[in-house]
Design an enzyme around this catalytic site. Structure first.
Site, PDB file in Angstrom:
ATOM      1  N   CYS A 244       0.695  -1.364  -0.259  1.00  0.00           N
ATOM      2  CA  CYS A 244       0.135   0.106   0.223  1.00  0.00           C
ATOM      3  C   CYS A 244       0.789   1.308   0.199  1.00  0.00           C
ATOM      4  CB  CYS A 244      -1.224  -0.314   1.176  1.00  0.00           C
ATOM      5  SG  CYS A 244      -1.811   1.346   1.857  1.00  0.00           S
TER       6      CYS A 244
ATOM      7  N   CYS B 154       0.182   3.766   2.473  1.00  0.00           N
ATOM      8  CA  CYS B 154       0.567   3.355   4.152  1.00  0.00           C
ATOM      9  C   CYS B 154       1.612   3.495   3.966  1.00  0.00           C
ATOM     10  CB  CYS B 154       0.265   2.379   4.260  1.00  0.00           C
ATOM     11  SG  CYS B 154      -1.849   1.288   3.797  1.00  0.00           S
TER      12      CYS B 154
END
Length: 108
Positions: free
Chosen positions: A32, A35
């Site tokens: 991600c 993230c």
């Protein structure tokens, strides 16, 4: 002892960790991109706030049961806990300023 940075935890540690005090748990994944970006912001905030709040990270790809239990559908998903209870949540990309605003709000 409070860590001065974002610490990766397992599902086995999770419930013991969130039992007491204020904790921020970022539900994310290595793949991600958002993230990874927010991880740096949380690292910075941990250096400032580690005397009042603990910062953790959980990998949703390793612990899908935990993600399901808290209804994590989008990443990053940041849950703010106080004594085992979710008191706030931020979903998706957000700024360091928004994170800090949320921290100040829950510590009032």
């Amino acid at each position: 002892m409070h860590p001065s940075k974002l610490r990766r935890i397992t599902d086995k540690e999770f419930f013991e960790i969130i039992k007491k005090g204020y904790n921020i748990v970022e539900f994310g994944a290595p793949w991600c991109q958002a993230c990874k970006m927010i991880e740096g912001e949380l690292e910075d905030l941990a250096k400032t706030w580690n005397d009042k709040i603990m910062f953790y990270q959980i990998d949703v790809s390793k612990y899908p049961g935990l993600s399901a239990r808290f209804g994590v559908m989008s990443l990053p998903n940041i849950l703010f806990f106080h004594n085992s209870k979710v008191v706030s949540q931020l979903i998706g990309s957000t700024s360091k300023k928004n994170l800090e605003t949320e921290i100040k709000k829950i510590l009032k």
